[in-house]
Design an enzyme around this catalytic site. Structure first.
Site, PDB file in Angstrom:
ATOM      1  N   ASP A 169       0.848  -1.181   0.000  1.00 46.53           N
ATOM      2  CA  ASP A 169       0.000   0.000   0.000  1.00 46.53           C
ATOM      3  C   ASP A 169       0.890   1.240   0.000  1.00 46.53           C
ATOM      4  OD1 ASP A 169      -2.387   1.418   0.088  1.00 46.53           O
ATOM      5  OD2 ASP A 169      -2.427   1.465   2.266  1.00 46.53           O
ATOM      6  N   ASP A 192      -0.327   4.854   1.134  1.00 43.51           N
ATOM      7  CA  ASP A 192      -0.587   5.677   2.317  1.00 43.51           C
ATOM      8  C   ASP A 192      -0.470   4.825   3.577  1.00 43.51           C
ATOM      9  OD1 ASP A 192      -1.203   8.111   0.936  1.00 43.51           O
ATOM     10  OD2 ASP A 192      -3.079   7.188   0.321  1.00 43.51           O
TER      11      ASP A 192
END
Length: 267
Positions: A14, A16
């Site tokens: 991922d 963020d």
């Protein structure tokens, strides 16, 4: 564990909470990516955000100090486009979203229209229009199939939370009685499309994320090993509330530096 130690791993991660926090780099994240590049370990950066194209995200990451090529970025918009291309090639869609989504749909030959489209496709935008939402409701009610890029109900901003795709999808669902099909995490479809883009197999790929409900769950359901980082939204305490567990928990990807070829070794 001996099997894991002999595996040449591929990485999905991922963005963020793993690499950046509100566009500020997480300490050690660039060193970790540099190690992956140096050791020629394949990786993809994943995001449920459909606003930006990979080129946009490359530029945003570069401003935060990261050297990530466009080819190493996979978004829910790209996954949605791949899904629609597999379901109804050269179709049509009424789109609520921004350049990341419209560019992805144009790239597969989709026509964007508000006249009898095959699909209503809902994505992320900073300016949700009541007029556009009303049009989407009427089109879904008239028979257009309802697709949403991801189920995230809120997104961050400097001023606080913003309503996101999931919240607006709930509004359209309530008005029409038709549920959307969500393509992004935690749907393992997003992970499988990322695996195909990476040319990797689930047995030799791991997912790094900061959320149990999307990153770890989608990785688990796609048959990947998972690593939860505590540099984003999750804590050890909140992780314990879920009925499933990640393969490993670390404070941040900085803890994986020096272990990228063998991330599950006992430290």
């Amino acid at each position: 564990m001996a099997e894991q130690e002999q595996t040449r791993w591929n990485y999905l991660m991922d963005m963020d909470g793993v690499l950046v926090h509100e566009e500020h780099p997480i300490p050690g994240a660039e060193d970790f990516l540099a190690e992956l590049r140096e050791r020629e370990i394949p990786f993809l950066v994943l995001t449920n955000n459909s606003i930006y194209t990979p080129r946009d995200l490359r530029a945003r990451l570069a401003r935060s100090g990261f050297d990530v090529p466009e080819s190493a970025i996979w978004t829910s918009a790209l996954a949605t486009a791949k899904f629609l291309d597999s379901q109804r090639p050269n179709g049509s869609a009424y789109v609520i979203g921004e350049a990341g989504l419209t560019t992805a749909l144009h790239s597969i030959g989709y026509v964007l229209t508000d006249r009898e489209p095959d699909y209503v496709v809902l994505g992320e935008t900073r300016t949700y229009s009541f007029e556009a939402i009303t049009r989407a409701i009427r089109l879904v009610e008239s028979g257009a199939r309802f697709i949403a890029t991801n189920p995230d109900s809120t997104g961050p901003s400097r001023e606080g939370l913003l309503p996101a795709t999931g919240a607006v999808a709930a509004l359209i669902e309530r008005a029409t009685g038709h549920k959307p099909y969500y393509v992004g995490k935690p749907n393992p479809l997003m992970m499988r499309s990322a695996l195909r883009a990476l040319g990797a197999h689930s047995e030799s790929t791991l997912m790094i994320g900061d959320r149990m409900d999307t990153d770890v769950r989608s990785g688990l359901e796609a048959g990947l090993q998972t690593i939860l980082v505590l540099s984003g939204i999750s804590t050890k305490e909140t992780a314990e509330r879920y009925p499933y567990r990640p393969t490993k928990i670390v404070n941040s990807v900085a803890d994986l530096i020096g272990q990228s070829t063998n991330p599950f070794a006992e430290s």
